[in-house]
Design a protein around this motif. Structure first.
Motif, PDB file in Angstrom:
ATOM      1  N   ASN A 142       1.523  -0.088  11.175  1.00 55.53           N
ATOM      2  CA  ASN A 142       1.713   0.328   9.798  1.00 55.53           C
ATOM      3  C   ASN A 142       1.917   1.843   9.830  1.00 55.53           C
ATOM      4  N   TYR A 154       5.812   4.214   3.132  1.00 52.94           N
ATOM      5  CA  TYR A 154       5.058   3.360   4.045  1.00 52.94           C
ATOM      6  C   TYR A 154       5.884   2.158   4.472  1.00 52.94           C
ATOM      7  N   PHE A 156       5.050  -1.557   6.680  1.00 42.77           N
ATOM      8  CA  PHE A 156       4.101  -2.430   7.359  1.00 42.77           C
ATOM      9  C   PHE A 156       4.753  -3.146   8.542  1.00 42.77           C
ATOM     10  N   THR A 184      -5.198  -0.631   6.471  1.00 43.97           N
ATOM     11  CA  THR A 184      -4.638  -0.345   5.150  1.00 43.97           C
ATOM     12  C   THR A 184      -5.572   0.502   4.289  1.00 43.97           C
ATOM     13  N   ASP A 200      -5.356  -0.932   0.168  1.00 50.19           N
ATOM     14  CA  ASP A 200      -4.297  -1.865   0.538  1.00 50.19           C
ATOM     15  C   ASP A 200      -3.059  -1.171   1.108  1.00 50.19           C
ATOM     16  N   GLY A 201      -3.134   0.154   1.261  1.00 49.64           N
ATOM     17  CA  GLY A 201      -2.028   0.901   1.826  1.00 49.64           C
ATOM     18  C   GLY A 201      -0.908   1.187   0.854  1.00 49.64           C
TER      19      GLY A 201
END
Length: 316
Positions: A142, A154, A156, A184, A200-201
């Motif tokens: 990530n 970002y 993932f 995250t 949760d990022g």
């Protein structure tokens, strides 16, 4: 906690290797030593990998510490256009060094094979990127990139094309630093004297800091109840899960901070200032440089490497 770059601090090889690199000056009082540098350009960040210590800086330079000293392994950044590199991080297994910088530069460097992959200009964005944090193993990371325009980019899926997204976590002020303590979950600081967190990022909430009265430059996210922030005016803040505790170290701006546990850590800043955490207090260390320091990485025990203006490299 998910393993991260601090996993590599305890490796005996990295600590022992400090003695193998040629010294140009030393402070007998604190043990800090200046090392020869192959660049006169500012170095903005430093990290530890499975292959040892790497530093990144102006003009897209990437340095590697070898038994014979520091050498250039990259000059010109991930695109070869000479974009300066302002931030770096490593994957949880220490095998990939990620770095970001001006004009949308993003690079992923395999420290074991010496190969480079550019992920530059995600979503066609060519703004400056100030910092990066990566979680996960090589090829499966990530990736979180702090934008100077106030956006957090970002991916993932290891920064692959078409997998990038972005959010504006706060007011749109530049995001100066980002750090994650698991896949995250992490923290950012921005140019509006704000600290924010995510679980949760992707979505962010404000954590502080009220009445700080100084800009924030560095963040070390060790958990939701263990966050360190360094800033202007010699300020250091620690979130312990219930309140922010402030320390003042003088007038020099503190550009970067890294802490492990209660009594292992450093903060570095203007004029070659270094403060060492001992007995839950910050104590000034004498250093053999007056150059502004930009970043520091812990290697285990009291060993560390700091980098800064004029290609400065100091080690303890």
């Amino acid at each position: 906690m998910t393993p991260n770059r601090r996993t590599f601090m305890k490796r005996a090889g990295s600590v022992a290797a400090l003695a193998a690199v040629g010294a140009t000056g030393a402070s007998a009082e604190s043990g800090w030593t200046t090392r020869e540098s192959p660049t006169g350009s500012t170095l903005y960040d430093v990290e530890e990998t499975t292959a040892g210590v790497y530093a990144v800086g102006a003009g897209g330079v990437v340095l590697e510490r070898t038994p014979k000293g520091y050498v250039k392994v990259l000059d010109g950044g991930p695109t070869g256009n000479g974009n300066s590199l302002y931030g770096a991080d490593v994957t949880d297994d220490g095998k990939r060094l990620w770095f970001v910088g001006s004009s949308g530069a993003i690079g992923e460097y395999d420290v074991e094979t010496g190969t480079l992959q550019s992920h530059s200009a995600p979503m066609d964005v060519t703004n400056n990127f100030n910092d990066v944090s990566v979680t996960g193993r090589a090829g499966e990371a990530n990736v979180y990139v702090a934008g100077d325009s106030g956006k957090l980019y970002y991916s993932f899926e290891n920064g692959e094309s078409q997998t990038w997204e972005y959010t504006t976590p706060a007011s749109g002020s530049a995001i100066n630093a980002v750090d994650f303590h698991d896949a995250t979950s992490g923290h950012i600081v921005d140019g509006n004297q704000t600290v924010l967190y995510t679980r949760d990022g992707a979505t962010w909430d404000k954590l502080g800091i009220e009445n700080a009265n100084h800009n924030f430059y560095g963040v070390d996210s060790d958990g939701f109840d263990d966050v360190w922030v360094s800033g202007g005016g010699g300020t250091i803040f620690h979130w312990n899960g219930s309140e922010w505790i402030r320390s003042d170290t003088g007038d020099a701006g503190q550009r970067d901070i890294e802490v492990a546990g209660r009594d292992e850590g450093y903060v570095v800043g203007g004029g070659g200032k270094v403060y060492d955490r001992e007995d839950e207090k910050w104590t000034a260390d004498a250093t053999p440089t007056g150059q502004n320091l930009k970043a520091v990485v812990l290697l285990g025990g009291e060993s560390a490497v700091a980098v800064g203006a004029g290609g400065t490299i100091v080690e303890r």
